[in-house]
Design a protein around this motif. Structure first.
Motif, PDB file in Angstrom:
ATOM      1  N   GLU A  48       0.829  -1.212   0.000  1.00 17.56           N
ATOM      2  CA  GLU A  48       0.000   0.000   0.000  1.00 17.56           C
ATOM      3  C   GLU A  48       0.866   1.266   0.000  1.00 17.56           C
ATOM      4  O   GLU A  48       0.553   2.246  -0.668  1.00 17.56           O
ATOM      5  CB  GLU A  48      -0.923  -0.001   1.223  1.00 17.56           C
ATOM      6  N   ALA A  49       1.981   1.239   0.738  1.00 20.88           N
ATOM      7  CA  ALA A  49       2.859   2.406   0.816  1.00 20.88           C
ATOM      8  C   ALA A  49       3.635   2.643  -0.477  1.00 20.88           C
ATOM      9  O   ALA A  49       4.179   3.715  -0.690  1.00 20.88           O
ATOM     10  CB  ALA A  49       3.840   2.243   1.979  1.00 20.88           C
ATOM     11  N   ARG A  50       3.661   1.652  -1.342  1.00 23.36           N
ATOM     12  CA  ARG A  50       4.401   1.764  -2.611  1.00 23.36           C
ATOM     13  C   ARG A  50       3.542   2.279  -3.755  1.00 23.36           C
ATOM     14  O   ARG A  50       3.962   2.264  -4.894  1.00 23.36           O
ATOM     15  CB  ARG A  50       4.979   0.400  -2.981  1.00 23.36           C
ATOM     16  N   LYS A  51       2.338   2.747  -3.445  1.00 22.46           N
ATOM     17  CA  LYS A  51       1.429   3.252  -4.486  1.00 22.46           C
ATOM     18  C   LYS A  51       1.451   4.780  -4.503  1.00 22.46           C
ATOM     19  O   LYS A  51       1.562   5.413  -3.460  1.00 22.46           O
ATOM     20  CB  LYS A  51       0.005   2.767  -4.218  1.00 22.46           C
ATOM     21  N   GLY A  52       1.309   5.345  -5.699  1.00 20.33           N
ATOM     22  CA  GLY A  52       1.245   6.803  -5.837  1.00 20.33           C
ATOM     23  C   GLY A  52       2.585   7.463  -5.551  1.00 20.33           C
ATOM     24  O   GLY A  52       3.633   6.838  -5.618  1.00 20.33           O
ATOM     25  N   ASP A  53       2.554   8.749  -5.218  1.00 25.32           N
ATOM     26  CA  ASP A  53       3.778   9.469  -4.848  1.00 25.32           C
ATOM     27  C   ASP A  53       4.234   9.023  -3.472  1.00 25.32           C
ATOM     28  O   ASP A  53       3.436   8.588  -2.645  1.00 25.32           O
ATOM     29  CB  ASP A  53       3.525  10.983  -4.821  1.00 25.32           C
ATOM     30  N   THR A  65      11.737  21.246   6.248  1.00 26.13           N
ATOM     31  CA  THR A  65      10.992  21.110   4.992  1.00 26.13           C
ATOM     32  C   THR A  65      11.836  21.599   3.823  1.00 26.13           C
ATOM     33  O   THR A  65      11.896  20.958   2.772  1.00 26.13           O
ATOM     34  CB  THR A  65       9.664  21.898   5.054  1.00 26.13           C
ATOM     35  N   SER A  66      12.498  22.727   3.999  1.00 22.11           N
ATOM     36  CA  SER A  66      13.340  23.292   2.951  1.00 22.11           C
ATOM     37  C   SER A  66      14.479  22.342   2.583  1.00 22.11           C
ATOM     38  O   SER A  66      14.749  22.105   1.401  1.00 22.11           O
ATOM     39  CB  SER A  66      13.892  24.642   3.415  1.00 22.11           C
ATOM     40  N   TRP A  67      15.147  21.787   3.588  1.00 21.62           N
ATOM     41  CA  TRP A  67      16.244  20.850   3.325  1.00 21.62           C
ATOM     42  C   TRP A  67      15.735  19.580   2.657  1.00 21.62           C
ATOM     43  O   TRP A  67      16.349  19.085   1.704  1.00 21.62           O
ATOM     44  CB  TRP A  67      16.990  20.496   4.616  1.00 21.62           C
ATOM     45  N   LEU A  68      14.645  19.030   3.143  1.00 18.20           N
ATOM     46  CA  LEU A  68      14.086  17.817   2.526  1.00 18.20           C
ATOM     47  C   LEU A  68      13.716  18.073   1.065  1.00 18.20           C
ATOM     48  O   LEU A  68      13.993  17.246   0.186  1.00 18.20           O
ATOM     49  CB  LEU A  68      12.859  17.329   3.296  1.00 18.20           C
ATOM     50  N   THR A  69      13.103  19.223   0.805  1.00 22.13           N
ATOM     51  CA  THR A  69      12.701  19.570  -0.558  1.00 22.13           C
ATOM     52  C   THR A  69      13.913  19.698  -1.469  1.00 22.13           C
ATOM     53  O   THR A  69      13.948  19.138  -2.567  1.00 22.13           O
ATOM     54  CB  THR A  69      11.872  20.872  -0.567  1.00 22.13           C
ATOM     55  N   SER A  70      14.942  20.407  -1.013  1.00 21.24           N
ATOM     56  CA  SER A  70      16.118  20.622  -1.863  1.00 21.24           C
ATOM     57  C   SER A  70      16.871  19.310  -2.116  1.00 21.24           C
ATOM     58  O   SER A  70      17.428  19.116  -3.191  1.00 21.24           O
ATOM     59  CB  SER A  70      17.053  21.669  -1.257  1.00 21.24           C
ATOM     60  N   GLN A  71      16.874  18.418  -1.141  1.00 16.49           N
ATOM     61  CA  GLN A  71      17.600  17.158  -1.295  1.00 16.49           C
ATOM     62  C   GLN A  71      16.824  16.101  -2.080  1.00 16.49           C
ATOM     63  O   GLN A  71      17.417  15.142  -2.578  1.00 16.49           O
ATOM     64  CB  GLN A  71      17.977  16.589   0.081  1.00 16.49           C
ATOM     65  N   SER A  72      15.507  16.241  -2.173  1.00 16.06           N
ATOM     66  CA  SER A  72      14.703  15.207  -2.834  1.00 16.06           C
ATOM     67  C   SER A  72      14.074  15.669  -4.145  1.00 16.06           C
ATOM     68  O   SER A  72      13.442  14.875  -4.840  1.00 16.06           O
ATOM     69  CB  SER A  72      13.596  14.735  -1.890  1.00 16.06           C
ATOM     70  N   GLU A  73      14.249  16.931  -4.487  1.00 17.58           N
ATOM     71  CA  GLU A  73      13.617  17.495  -5.681  1.00 17.58           C
ATOM     72  C   GLU A  73      14.005  16.702  -6.936  1.00 17.58           C
ATOM     73  O   GLU A  73      15.170  16.477  -7.211  1.00 17.58           O
ATOM     74  CB  GLU A  73      14.031  18.957  -5.838  1.00 17.58           C
ATOM     75  N   GLY A  74      12.980  16.246  -7.666  1.00 17.54           N
ATOM     76  CA  GLY A  74      13.204  15.506  -8.903  1.00 17.54           C
ATOM     77  C   GLY A  74      13.663  14.065  -8.705  1.00 17.54           C
ATOM     78  O   GLY A  74      13.982  13.376  -9.665  1.00 17.54           O
ATOM     79  N   LYS A  75      13.697  13.595  -7.460  1.00 13.84           N
ATOM     80  CA  LYS A  75      14.175  12.238  -7.186  1.00 13.84           C
ATOM     81  C   LYS A  75      13.004  11.289  -7.014  1.00 13.84           C
ATOM     82  O   LYS A  75      11.872  11.689  -6.770  1.00 13.84           O
ATOM     83  CB  LYS A  75      15.057  12.238  -5.951  1.00 13.84           C
ATOM     84  N   LYS A  76      13.327  10.028  -7.140  1.00 11.08           N
ATOM     85  CA  LYS A  76      12.324   8.981  -6.989  1.00 11.08           C
ATOM     86  C   LYS A  76      12.751   8.024  -5.891  1.00 11.08           C
ATOM     87  O   LYS A  76      13.924   7.847  -5.626  1.00 11.08           O
ATOM     88  CB  LYS A  76      12.159   8.206  -8.293  1.00 11.08           C
ATOM     89  N   PHE A  77      11.751   7.425  -5.275  1.00 13.40           N
ATOM     90  CA  PHE A  77      11.972   6.319  -4.350  1.00 13.40           C
ATOM     91  C   PHE A  77      11.368   5.113  -5.038  1.00 13.40           C
ATOM     92  O   PHE A  77      10.148   4.994  -5.118  1.00 13.40           O
ATOM     93  CB  PHE A  77      11.308   6.594  -2.993  1.00 13.40           C
ATOM     94  N   GLY A  78      12.226   4.276  -5.610  1.00 10.67           N
ATOM     95  CA  GLY A  78      11.736   3.202  -6.463  1.00 10.67           C
ATOM     96  C   GLY A  78      11.109   3.833  -7.688  1.00 10.67           C
ATOM     97  O   GLY A  78      11.745   4.593  -8.413  1.00 10.67           O
ATOM     98  N   PHE A  79       9.830   3.578  -7.915  1.00 13.51           N
ATOM     99  CA  PHE A  79       9.104   4.160  -9.049  1.00 13.51           C
ATOM    100  C   PHE A  79       8.248   5.347  -8.617  1.00 13.51           C
ATOM    101  O   PHE A  79       7.514   5.903  -9.418  1.00 13.51           O
ATOM    102  CB  PHE A  79       8.213   3.091  -9.710  1.00 13.51           C
ATOM    103  N   GLN A  80       8.334   5.734  -7.361  1.00 12.49           N
ATOM    104  CA  GLN A  80       7.496   6.807  -6.839  1.00 12.49           C
ATOM    105  C   GLN A  80       8.246   8.141  -6.827  1.00 12.49           C
ATOM    106  O   GLN A  80       9.423   8.192  -6.442  1.00 12.49           O
ATOM    107  CB  GLN A  80       7.063   6.481  -5.406  1.00 12.49           C
ATOM    108  N   ASN A  81       7.553   9.210  -7.209  1.00 16.73           N
ATOM    109  CA  ASN A  81       8.119  10.548  -7.073  1.00 16.73           C
ATOM    110  C   ASN A  81       8.113  10.909  -5.593  1.00 16.73           C
ATOM    111  O   ASN A  81       7.134  10.654  -4.893  1.00 16.73           O
ATOM    112  CB  ASN A  81       7.280  11.576  -7.835  1.00 16.73           C
ATOM    113  N   VAL A  82       9.191  11.530  -5.116  1.00 13.12           N
ATOM    114  CA  VAL A  82       9.246  11.986  -3.725  1.00 13.12           C
ATOM    115  C   VAL A  82       8.642  13.381  -3.663  1.00 13.12           C
ATOM    116  O   VAL A  82       9.038  14.284  -4.397  1.00 13.12           O
ATOM    117  CB  VAL A  82      10.696  11.994  -3.186  1.00 13.12           C
ATOM    118  N   VAL A  83       7.660  13.543  -2.777  1.00 15.38           N
ATOM    119  CA  VAL A  83       6.964  14.813  -2.600  1.00 15.38           C
ATOM    120  C   VAL A  83       7.063  15.190  -1.121  1.00 15.38           C
ATOM    121  O   VAL A  83       6.788  14.367  -0.252  1.00 15.38           O
ATOM    122  CB  VAL A  83       5.476  14.699  -3.006  1.00 15.38           C
ATOM    123  N   VAL A  84       7.455  16.428  -0.835  1.00 17.18           N
ATOM    124  CA  VAL A  84       7.533  16.915   0.543  1.00 17.18           C
ATOM    125  C   VAL A  84       6.385  17.899   0.762  1.00 17.18           C
ATOM    126  O   VAL A  84       6.211  18.839  -0.012  1.00 17.18           O
ATOM    127  CB  VAL A  84       8.890  17.593   0.828  1.00 17.18           C
TER     128      VAL A  84
END
Length: 176
Positions: A48-53, A65-84
């Motif tokens: 269930e956690a592997r569905k969607g973003d 939040t700012s650090w997480l966003t800058s470090q994860s921007e445009g990255k994926k976790f497996g096939f999921q887009n990382v969204v903060v």
């Protein structure tokens, strides 16, 4: 000295030290963000956690939040887009795979509401003494002037999350 003068001196010292305390907290935002992003790689997630973003929610901490966003921007976790996502209050929390509850919110006081809002399959990360007793799975603490984190395997298992061996073996981990 009169009480008024002593009060004025105490007030000036308190106000003078506040920027130092804020700066020290801001310096911890980057390592907390980097560790948070590392944690997600060392966890066993439910289907269930592997569905969607892949959503990381942060409650009341703009710097993190700012650090997480800058470090994860445009990255994926497996096939999921990382969204903060940033939440200004517990009431705003929506479904996410990771919820980071800053020390600006009393996790102990709000634990049942937070757990109800995120449901199962969500990793709860906090930074409050004793938070694992209220349901947190990973809790950042300062020990011997160093940033460490407590792990509650039992709390994680109740939410269908498995800690990988690499996570429990990290030198900063305090396994409870």
């Amino acid at each position: 000295m009169s009480k008024k003068i002593l009060f004025a001196i105490a007030l000036v010292l308190t106000l003078a030290m506040r920027p130092c305390l804020v700066a020290a907290q801001d310096q911890l935002a980057k390592p907390k963000a980097l560790l948070t992003l590392s944690f997600i790689r060392y966890l066993g997630w439910s289907d269930e956690a592997r569905k969607g973003d892949f959503v990381i929610g942060v409650v009341r901490d703009r710097e993190l939040t700012s650090w997480l966003t800058s470090q994860s921007e445009g990255k994926k976790f497996g096939f999921q887009n990382v969204v903060v996502k940033s939440f200004k209050s517990v009431a705003e929390i929506t479904d996410c795979q990771v919820i980071y509850v800053s020390k600006n919110v009393s996790f102990a006081r709000n634990a049942s509401t937070i757990i109800d809002k995120v449901g199962k399959d969500t990793l709860i990360i906090t930074e409050e003494e004793g938070a694992t007793k209220s349901g947190s799975m990973i809790n950042f603490v300062i020990r011997d002037s160093r940033l460490k984190f407590e792990l509650s395997k039992g709390n994680a298992q109740m939410s269908n999350i498995q800690f990988g061996q690499k996570l429990t073996d990290m030198t900063a981990a305090i396994n409870l």
